[in-house]
Design a protein around this motif. Structure first.
Motif, short mmCIF file in Angstrom:
data_model
loop_
_atom_site.label_atom_id
_atom_site.label_comp_id
_atom_site.label_asym_id
_atom_site.label_seq_id
_atom_site.Cartn_x
_atom_site.Cartn_y
_atom_site.Cartn_z
N PRO A 1 -102.31 -52.65 -12.90
CA PRO A 1 -101.29 -53.17 -13.82
C PRO A 1 -101.31 -54.69 -13.97
O PRO A 1 -100.57 -55.23 -14.78
N LYS A 2 -102.15 -55.36 -13.18
CA LYS A 2 -102.22 -56.83 -13.33
C LYS A 2 -103.58 -57.26 -13.85
O LYS A 2 -104.01 -58.39 -13.63
N ASP A 3 -104.25 -56.37 -14.55
CA ASP A 3 -105.54 -56.73 -15.15
C ASP A 3 -105.25 -57.35 -16.52
O ASP A 3 -104.72 -56.69 -17.42
N TYR A 4 -105.62 -58.61 -16.67
CA TYR A 4 -105.25 -59.34 -17.88
C TYR A 4 -105.76 -58.65 -19.15
O TYR A 4 -105.01 -58.45 -20.11
N ASP A 5 -107.03 -58.28 -19.15
CA ASP A 5 -107.60 -57.73 -20.39
C ASP A 5 -106.99 -56.38 -20.75
O ASP A 5 -106.78 -56.08 -21.93
N LEU A 6 -106.70 -55.57 -19.72
CA LEU A 6 -106.05 -54.28 -20.01
C LEU A 6 -104.67 -54.51 -20.61
O LEU A 6 -104.29 -53.88 -21.60
N MET A 7 -103.90 -55.41 -19.99
CA MET A 7 -102.54 -55.63 -20.48
C MET A 7 -102.57 -56.32 -21.85
O MET A 7 -101.69 -56.10 -22.69
N ALA A 8 -103.61 -57.11 -22.09
CA ALA A 8 -103.74 -57.73 -23.42
C ALA A 8 -104.00 -56.65 -24.48
O ALA A 8 -103.40 -56.67 -25.57
N ASP A 9 -104.87 -55.70 -24.14
CA ASP A 9 -105.11 -54.60 -25.09
C ASP A 9 -103.84 -53.79 -25.33
O ASP A 9 -103.54 -53.39 -26.45
N PHE A 10 -103.09 -53.55 -24.25
CA PHE A 10 -101.84 -52.79 -24.37
C PHE A 10 -100.85 -53.57 -25.25
O PHE A 10 -100.27 -53.02 -26.21
N MET A 11 -100.70 -54.85 -24.97
CA MET A 11 -99.70 -55.65 -25.69
C MET A 11 -100.03 -55.71 -27.18
O MET A 11 -99.15 -55.54 -28.03
N LEU A 12 -101.29 -55.92 -27.49
CA LEU A 12 -101.65 -56.01 -28.90
C LEU A 12 -101.55 -54.63 -29.58
O LEU A 12 -101.11 -54.53 -30.73
N SER A 13 -101.89 -53.57 -28.85
CA SER A 13 -101.74 -52.22 -29.43
C SER A 13 -100.30 -51.96 -29.82
O SER A 13 -100.02 -51.42 -30.90
N VAL B 1 -98.34 -65.61 -31.56
CA VAL B 1 -98.99 -66.59 -30.69
C VAL B 1 -99.31 -65.83 -29.40
O VAL B 1 -98.41 -65.43 -28.67
N PHE B 2 -100.59 -65.59 -29.16
CA PHE B 2 -100.98 -64.62 -28.14
C PHE B 2 -101.78 -65.27 -27.01
O PHE B 2 -102.74 -65.99 -27.28
N GLY B 3 -101.43 -64.97 -25.78
CA GLY B 3 -102.30 -65.34 -24.65
C GLY B 3 -101.60 -66.05 -23.51
O GLY B 3 -100.44 -66.46 -23.60
N LYS B 4 -102.37 -66.17 -22.45
CA LYS B 4 -101.96 -66.85 -21.21
C LYS B 4 -101.41 -68.24 -21.47
O LYS B 4 -102.04 -69.03 -22.18
N GLY B 5 -100.28 -68.55 -20.91
CA GLY B 5 -99.77 -69.93 -20.95
C GLY B 5 -99.16 -70.34 -22.28
O GLY B 5 -98.69 -71.47 -22.43
N ALA C 1 -89.14 -64.83 -30.84
CA ALA C 1 -89.10 -64.02 -29.60
C ALA C 1 -90.21 -64.43 -28.63
O ALA C 1 -91.29 -64.86 -29.04
N VAL C 2 -89.89 -64.25 -27.36
CA VAL C 2 -90.92 -64.25 -26.30
C VAL C 2 -90.88 -62.85 -25.73
O VAL C 2 -89.87 -62.43 -25.16
N LEU C 3 -91.95 -62.10 -25.91
CA LEU C 3 -91.95 -60.68 -25.53
C LEU C 3 -92.40 -60.50 -24.08
O LEU C 3 -93.37 -61.12 -23.65
N THR C 4 -91.72 -59.60 -23.35
CA THR C 4 -92.14 -59.33 -21.96
C THR C 4 -92.47 -57.87 -21.72
O THR C 4 -92.81 -57.49 -20.60
N LEU C 5 -92.32 -57.02 -22.74
CA LEU C 5 -92.57 -55.58 -22.54
C LEU C 5 -93.23 -54.99 -23.79
O LEU C 5 -92.57 -54.91 -24.84
N SER D 1 -93.52 -64.85 -32.65
CA SER D 1 -93.35 -64.21 -31.35
C SER D 1 -94.48 -64.64 -30.45
O SER D 1 -95.64 -64.68 -30.88
N ILE D 2 -94.12 -64.95 -29.21
CA ILE D 2 -95.14 -65.33 -28.22
C ILE D 2 -95.40 -64.12 -27.33
O ILE D 2 -94.47 -63.51 -26.79
#
Ligand code: NZQ
Ligand code: ZN
Length: 380
Positions: free
Chosen positions: A229-241, A13-17, A131-135, A167-168
């Motif tokens: 480090p607070k760019d949503y799309d960059l961190m989304a790409d990182f998280m999914l990678s 389950v991926f994304g903001k909120g 899980a709720v992932l933070t890293l 996992s969220i």
């Protein structure tokens, strides 16, 4: 390509909120234990979001699963879980919290000491977990692995457990990560792909190109993330990678070689060095020592991922190894044992440990304790 079975049951389950969706995703009829690390989730609002979503659920909390989770801490969680008849676990945090929770899930169903499960390497009884992932780093949110440390015996071993039910992954939870943890997560993701890619060439065009795509994504986003480090799309790409790098997706029907990880775990067992940084030190040396055996794939990596196209094959491979090390250095991580304060005695100690266990690592089982020693000497 080898025969394989692919079955990954984790719902992502991926994304903001999306943490608010815990309210519906978690069963109402279970005794839940929430598990946490050292408290980062209290500072970045993640804890609040979780608690808000659980207003109708029955739960208790267990705090203090440390980086490189230890059996010593997890034994306490298992005892509390048994006492409270816990039958569902929700891990909230990084890979360590999720890994530790995987052991708690099995330990609750086991009468003996949970370290037995780690030594055995697998288990088939557990209560479910999510899980709720933070890293972004380990892929633990969508795989069945876990790595547990024992501070009494200075050991750190992986064991095979269960997949989280769901996992969220909300990229906004990563905004509070320190730059060092981001670097370690980027390297961990990169090396997960490499250990499933840098083997025999020509086994699967699909696996190769998926792997190369994720490697290129990490190389492309790493410098951008360092300054944003607070760019949503960059961190989304990182998280999914990070999730795709170790959820079995790039491993279908191909050889794997986890030499760098296995050596890295031994380094962490000595002085607690962060997992990603241990890999930044070991991987370039593994590539160097095994360069003849892995020549075809190293050339493919050089050409397709790093775009190194001119020079003799030998020079191309050398340049690829140098660029890999330079990439890790650009993330401000140590890339030698000396920088990370390891000594010659540590090298002998690790090599002796592998020799004593009779371990043969590598895709064809040729990485003995003596070869491990060569790799470690090349990390100095
Ligand atoms: O404990 P808290 O206070 O939460 O702080 C953590 C911890 O200090 C902090 N952190 C996490 N999310 C944060 C945050 N700080 C601020 N903002 C956030 N959003 O980061 C620190 C490191 O956390 P940890 O969970 O240890 O990191 P990681 O996710 O890299 O996990 C490392 C562990 O996973 C194992 C490693 O060996 C190591 O023990 N691995 C697990 C794998 C698997 N299950 O498949 C595969 C990997 O190869 C790896 O071996
Ligand atoms: Zn790893």
């Amino acid at each position: 390509m080898y025969n394989f079975t692919y079955h990954n049951p984790t719902k992502i389950v991926f994304g903001k909120g999306e943490i608010s969706r815990l309210a519906k995703l978690l069963p109402l009829d279970k005794n839940i234990m929430l598990t946490f690390g050292g408290g980062s989730v209290k500072k970045n609002g993640v804890y609040e979001q979780v608690i808000k979503a659980l207003s109708k659920h029955k739960f208790i909390e267990f705090w203090g699963i440390e980086p490189n989770p230890t059996i010593q801490t997890l034994r306490k969680a298992i005892a509390i879980g048994k006492e409270n008849k816990i039958d569902y676990l929700l891990a909230v945090g990084g890979g360590s919290t999720i890994d530790g929770t995987k052991l708690i899930a099995s330990g609750i169903c086991y009468d003996g000491d949970a370290w037995d499960i780690v030594l055995k390497g697998s288990c088939d009884k557990f209560i479910p977990l999510a899980a709720v992932l933070t890293l972004p780093a380990t892929g633990s949110e969508m795989n069945a692995g876990a790595v547990i440390s024992n501070t009494d015996t200075k050991e750190k071993f992986p064991f095979h457990s269960q997949y989280p039910q769901f996992s969220i992954l909300d990229p906004e939870t990563t905004y509070s990560l320190p730059p060092y943890q981001i670097s370690c997560g980027l390297v961990d993701t990169f090396v997960h792909i490499i250990e499933q890619y840098l083997t025999t060439a020509g086994q699967s065009r699909n696996m190769d190109r998926w792997a190369e795509g994720i490697l290129q994504t990490i190389i492309e986003i790493a410098p951008l993330i360092q300054s944003n480090p607070k760019d949503y799309d960059l961190m989304a790409d990182f998280m999914l990678s990070a999730t795709l790098a170790l959820n079995d997706m790039v491993a279908m029907g191909v050889s794997q070689d986890w030499t760098t990880h296995m050596i890295g775990h031994e380094l962490t067992a000595i002085n607690g060095i962060t997992h990603g940084e241990s890999l930044a030190i070991v991987l370039p040396a593994t590539m160097s020592v095994l360069r003849e055996q892995k020549k075809d794939k190293l050339l493919q990596y050089a050409k397709r991922v790093l775009n190194i196209t001119s020079g003799s094959d030998d020079n191309i491979v050398t340049e690829a190894i140098n660029q890999t090390r330079a990439f890790f250095k650009s993330l401000n991580l140590a890339t030698t044992l000396t920088e990370a304060k390891f000594t010659d005695a540590d090298i002998d100690y690790v090599a002796a440990k592998f020799n004593k266990r009779g371990v043969k690592l590598g895709e064809v089982g040729n990485v003995t304790g003596d070869v491990v020693k060569q790799i470690l000497l090349a990390c100095k």
